[in-house]
Design an enzyme around this catalytic site. Structure first.
Site: not given
Length: 828
Positions: A40, A86, A130
Site C-alpha cells: 500500500r 483493487h 461528476y
C-alpha cells in the site's frame, strides 16, 4: 439424560499448537507491517508507483481509456479498478485518481481530468459521478510494450484476471513524479524532478557507470516542483542525493512592486510545494490582526486559472524588508524533508540518487531484453511462415493440385507436410491462403516482407548478443521521450544566504535606549527627537513612575551587541533589538524580563562591542575610586545570567566603563568637580575577579562620577555636565598628567547653582549630545553649542531642568553618525 442439542459446528480440533503470545503478536505485526509496506504505502523503485496507482493505470489501459480516446466517467474507472484489481474501497481509488490529475500535485500528471479536480486552496474534487478522466499521453509510456511479456503478471485478488507486478516504465517515474506515503514504522517523501534532467542523468550513468552523485548533479540540478517556487541552498540537495535523506528549504516566489507614491506591495506568484494557498492567506491575515506582522494595509488573493497571485500591500512608510522577512519566517518558506525510500526486490531501502537510477536502469534493461526476446520469437515465427509461402509459390501448381485432391483440410495439411516437407504451422497457413494471394504482385510483397523480417531478426539478435547495443536502445528510447515531453525547469535554486532569523526581521536603525533606577527599559527611534539649542527643556522621553528615576540613556543601533555593566560589578550581553520599542511617553518594560538582574541591581554603563578591536581593554571605574583594566577578549562569551566584570568591596559600585588600547591616559571625574589624569599603564591588566587599584584619592563625601580616555594628540574637549543642567567644555590638554591615586585638579565648581557632576565625556565640536533628566525629559543638541572654557569655571546652562528634576545621563553620538540638522533655539 441431557436435553442440550449439540452444536453441529462445535467439533474437536484436529491439532492444537501451544505458542507464546508475544511471539504470535510479533509475527502477526510483522506480517501486517510488511503487507502495508509492500502492498500500500511505498512505491516500487522500478516504476515509481504504489499498487493503487499501478492498478488504476492498468485498468484504464484494459478499458481503452487512453489519451486518444474520449474521457470516461471517473466513477466508471473507479468501479472497474475496484471490481477487478483493487478491492479496498472507492474513496481511496478516487482520491488517488484525483491526485494523478492535479497539475499542482504531479510534475507530469498521469491522468487527464475533466471537471473539478480540486485546487491549491484545499478544495476537494467533485464526486466521481461528476468528473471524467482518461490517461495522459505520458502515462501510456509507463505501459508501453506491457503486452510483450516485458513484466511479470500475477493473479488478481479473486484469481479471475492477471495484473502486472510492475509497469515497463519507459522513463524513471519515481524521480520524475516523486512519491509520498506513510507505512508502518517508516515513511517516504520523494520530491518530483524535471523529466529532461533525470533522463540526461540516466544516460550519463549508462555511459559512465562510475559516475558519482556530483557527476549526476551536473544534470539533475535539484527537485523541480510543479508549483515552481525556489529551493534555498545546494548543500541540502547534495545531502539528499548522496544519502537519500535531507531537508530542503523551499521559498515562495515573490517580488516587491512600487504601486503608489512611497508605497510598496509584495506580490506572491509561486508557492512552496503542497502549500495550501487559502490557509496561508488566512494565517497571514490572523498575524496582521494580532500584531505579529506590522506594516500591512491590505491582503487579497487575485489568483485565477493563469496562476497564483497573492497581493500584500504595505502601509505608507512601512519597512518592506521587515514585512518580507517576517512573511518568510512564518509563511512563505517551508522545509521539504526528503526520504528517498522505495521498494527494491520487495524490501524497503533508502536510496541515493545514483542507486535509484541504477535500479531503474536494471529494470529497463530487463524490460528491453524481454521485449527483444518476445519480438524475436514473433519475427522468427513470421519468417518461418513467409518461408513456407515462398516455397509454396515456387511449387504452386503441385500445391494446388494436392489441396484439390485432398478430402478435407486435415488431409491437405498432412499431404503438404509429407510431400513438400512443410512444417505443421506452414502447412496450416498455406491451407488457409486465399487464391488472391497467389498473384505475382503478392509474391513480390511476400519477398519484401521476408527481407524486412530477416533484417529485424538480425537487429534483435544483435541487441540480445551485446549489452552495449541493448543500452543504446534504452538511451535512444529515453531521448525520444525527452524530445516528446521535456519542458523548462519551474523551480529555481537560490544560493543560501542563511535562514531568516529574528534579527532579519528588525530594521537597522539608530535608537535611544532608556533605563531607570527601577530597571525599566525601552528603546525609541532617534528620529522622534529633533535638535534643540543649548538651554532647551527637551521633550518627554519616558514617563517614569513615582519614586523611580532615569539612570541611563545611550544611542545604539538595533543590531548592535551591547555589554551592560551593572552597579554590582556584573556584565550582561544584550542585542539592542531585544529591548522593546515603545513610544516617548511609555514607561518601558521591566529589565528582569530581558536580563537576569538581582534585586537592587541596575545598569550603570553600556559598551557597544563594535567598539572592540584587537588588544583592547575594558577599563572600569568604581564609585569609591578604584580603577581596573581587563582584556576585551575576556567578555567574548557571556552567559545569559551574566558574568563578573569586577569584584567590589562592600558599599562600592561600578560607575563607568570605557574601551582603551593600552596607550591612553585615563581621566576620572568626581561628583565634587575634581579630575585626575594619568597613564593607563599605571593600571596593570587584570582578570575579571580582581577589584582593581586606587585611581583617585577622594575627599570626604565625594564619589566618582565618570571616566574618559585621551592621549597626547587628542584635540577633543572634556564635557562636564552637572545634575542641575549646567556644564562646560574644556580642552583635554588643560588637564596635566599626574600619577595615579592623587587628589587631582579642580574641573568645575559644584556650588548650589550647578549641583554635583552627573557625567563627563570626551567630545569634538561636531559630536551630538543626548541629555536626559531623571523625570524623563530628553534633549539633543550639538557639542558646538557649548562654549569652550578653562578649568575651574561655572559653566553655562545646557538643559533647563526643573527644581524637582536633575540630569541623569549624558551620551555622545560621534561625528559622522549623528543625523541632526542645524539646531533650533527655544524650548518645547
Amino acid at each position: 439424560m441431557s436435553s442440550e442439542v449439540p452444536d453441529p459446528h462445535d467439533v474437536d480440533a484436529q491439532s492444537v499448537e501451544t505458542v507464546r503470545i508475544e511471539d504470535e503478536m510479533e509475527q502477526s505485526y510483522i506480517d501486517y507491517a510488511m503487507s502495508v509496506i509492500a502492498g500500500r504505502a511505498l512505491p516500487d523503485v522500478r516504476d515509481g508507483l504504489k499498487p493503487v496507482h499501478r492498478r488504476i493505470l492498468y485498468a484504464m489501459h484494459e478499458l481503452g481509456v487512453t489519451s486518444r480516446s474520449s474521457h470516461r466517467k471517473s466513477s466508471s474507472i473507479v468501479g472497474e479498478t475496484m471490481g477487478d484489481y483493487h478491492p479496498h474501497g472507492d474513496s481511496a481509488i478516487y482520491d488517488t485518481l484525483v491526485r494523478m490529475a492535479q497539475d499542482f500535485s504531479m510534475r507530469y500528471p498521469l491522468v487527464d481530468g475533466q471537471g473539478n479536480f480540486g485546487s491549491m486552496d484545499g478544495d476537494p474534487a467533485a464526486a466521481p459521478r461528476y468528473t471524467e478522466a482518461r490517461m495522459a499521453a505520458i502515462a501510456e509510456e509507463l505501459l508501453e510494450d506491457i503486452e510483450k511479456d516485458t513484466v511479470d503478471f500475477v493473479s488478481n485478488y479473486d484469481d479471475r484476471l492477471q495484473e502486472p507486478t510492475v509497469l515497463p516504465s519507459s522513463f524513471p517515474n519515481l524521480l520524475v513524479n516523486g512519491s509520498s506515503g506513510i507505512a508502518v514504522g517508516m515513511s517516504t517523501n520523494i520530491p518530483p524532478h524535471n523529466l529532461g534532467e533525470v533522463i540526461d542523468a540516466t544516460v550519463e550513468l549508462i555511459d559512465n557507470p562510475e559516475a558519482t552523485v556530483e557527476d549526476l548533479m551536473e544534470h539533475v540540478k535539484g527537485p523541480d516542483f510543479p508549483t515552481g517556487a525556489n529551493i534555498v541552498g545546494r548543500d541540502a540537495i547534495y545531502s539528499a542525493y548522496a544519502t537519500g535523506r535531507g531537508r530542503i528549504r523551499v521559498r515562495a516566489e515573490f517580488e516587491v512592486e512600487e504601486w503608489k507614491a512611497n508605497r510598496e506591495r509584495i506580490v506572491i506568484t509561486e508557492l512552496p510545494y503542497q502549500a495550501n494557498k487559502a490557509r496561508m492567506v488566512e494565517r497571514i491575515a490572523e498575524d496582521v490582526n494580532e500584531g505579529v506582522i506590522e506594516g500591512i494595509s491590505d491582503l487579497r488573493d487575485e489568483s485565477d486559472r493563469e496562476g497564483v497571485r497573492v497581493v500584500i500591500e504595505c502601509k505608507r512608510g512601512a519597512n518592506v524588508d521587515v514585512v518580507k522577512n517576517t512573511l518568510l519566517e512564518n509563511h512563505l518558506e517551508r522545509t521539504f524533508g526528503v526520504i528517498n525510500l522505495a521498494l527494491v526486490d520487495g524490501q524497503p531501502r533508502v536510496l541515493t540518487l545514483k542507486e535509484t537510477l541504477e535500479e531503474y536502469i536494471a529494470h529497463r534493461k530487463e524490460v528491453v531484453r524481454r521485449r527483444s526476446e518476445y519480438d524475436l520469437n514473433e519475427a522468427e515465427e513470421r519468417a518461418h511462415i513467409l518461408e513456407g509461402r515462398l516455397k509454396a509459390l515456387d511449387n504452386i501448381d503441385d500445391v494446388v493440385d494436392l489441396i484439390q485432391d485432398s478430402e478435407d483440410r486435415d488431409a491437405a495439411r498432412a499431404g503438404l507436410q509429407t510431400q513438400f516437407d512443410f512444417s505443421e504451422a506452414q502447412a496450416a497457413h498455406i491451407v488457409r491462403m486465399q487464391l488472391g494471394s497467389l498473384t505475382s504482385m503478392e509474391s513480390t510483397e511476400i519477398k519484401d516482407e521476408y527481407e524486412e523480417v530477416t533484417a529485424e531478426i538480425e537487429r534483435l539478435e544483435a541487441i540480445l548478443a551485446s549489452e552495449s547495443a541493448l543500452f543504446d536502445v534504452i538511451k535512444d528510447e529515453l531521448l525520444e521521450i525527452k524530445d516528446e515531453y521535456d519542458d523548462d525547469r519551474r523551480t529555481s535554486i537560490l544560493e543560501d544566504q542563511g535562514t531568516v532569523t529574528h534579527e532579519d526581521l528588525i530594521p537597522q536603525e539608530d535608537v535611544f535606549v532608556v533605563m531607570t533606577e527601577d530597571d525599566y527599559v525601552k528603546r525609541m527611534p532617534i528620529a522622534n527627537f529633533e535638535a534643540q539649542g543649548r538651554g532647551g527643556k527637551g521633550i518627554i522621553g519616558a514617563d517614569v513612575k513615582d519614586g523611580d528615576r532615569v539612570t541611563t540613556v545611550f544611542r545604539a543601533n538595533t543590531h548592535d551587541y551591547l555589554l551592560c555593566f551593572t552597579n554590582h560589578g556584573q556584565v550582561y550581553q544584550l542585542k539592542t533589538y531585544e529591548i522593546p520599542e515603545m513610544g516617548r511617553t511609555a514607561r518601558g518594560k521591566s529589565a528582569v524580563n530581558i536580563l537576569d538582574l538581582d534585586p537592587g541591581e541596575n545598569i550603570t554603563a553600556i559598551v557597544d562591542t563594535d567598539a572592540f578591536g584587537e588588544d583592547e581593554y575594558v577599563t572600569m571605574v568604581t564609585r569609591n575610586g578604584y580603577v581596573k583594566r581587563t582584556a576585551g577578549s575576556t567578555f567574548d562569551n557571556i552567559l545569559s545570567t551574566g558574568i563578573i566584570a569586577a569584584s567590589l568591596e562592600e558599599g562600592d559600585e561600578l560607575v563607568d566603563v570605557d574601551v582603551t588600547d593600552g596607550s591612553k591616559d585615563l581621566v576620572i571625574a568626581t561628583e565634587q568637580g575634581m579630575t585626575i589624569r594619568f597613564d593607563e599603564e599605571e593600571v596593570r591588566a587584570m582578570g575579571r575577579n580582581a577589584r582593581g587599584v586606587n585611581g583617585i584619592k577622594l575627599q570626604e563625601g565625594d564619589a566618582v562620577a565618570g571616566l574618559a580616555s585621551t592621549d597626547e594628540d587628542d584635540d577633543r574637549a572634556l564635557l562636564t555636565v552637572t545634575r542641575n543642567g549646567y556644564g562646560k567644555r574644556t580642552l583635554l590638554s588643560a588637564y596635566r598628567t599626574q600619577s595615579r591615586y592623587g587628589k587631582g585638579l579642580i574641573d568645575i565648581k559644584t556650588n548650589e547653582r550647578n549641583g554635583p557632576v552627573a557625567a563627563v565625556k570626551a567630545v569634538t565640536e561636531a559630536d551630538e549630545l543626548v541629555m536626559m533628566s531623571e523625570r524623563g525629559q530628553i534633549m539633543r543638541t550639538r557639542a558646538s553649542e557649548i562654549s569652550t572654557v578653562g578649568r575651574n569655571t561655572m559653566g553655562v546652562t545646557l538643559m533647563d531642568v526643573d527644581s524637582s528634576d536633575a540630569v541623569a545621563s549624558v551620551d555622545v553620538i560621534p561625528e559622522g553618525v549623528s543625523d541632526l540638522e542645524e539646531p533650533e533655539s527655544g524650548q518645547e
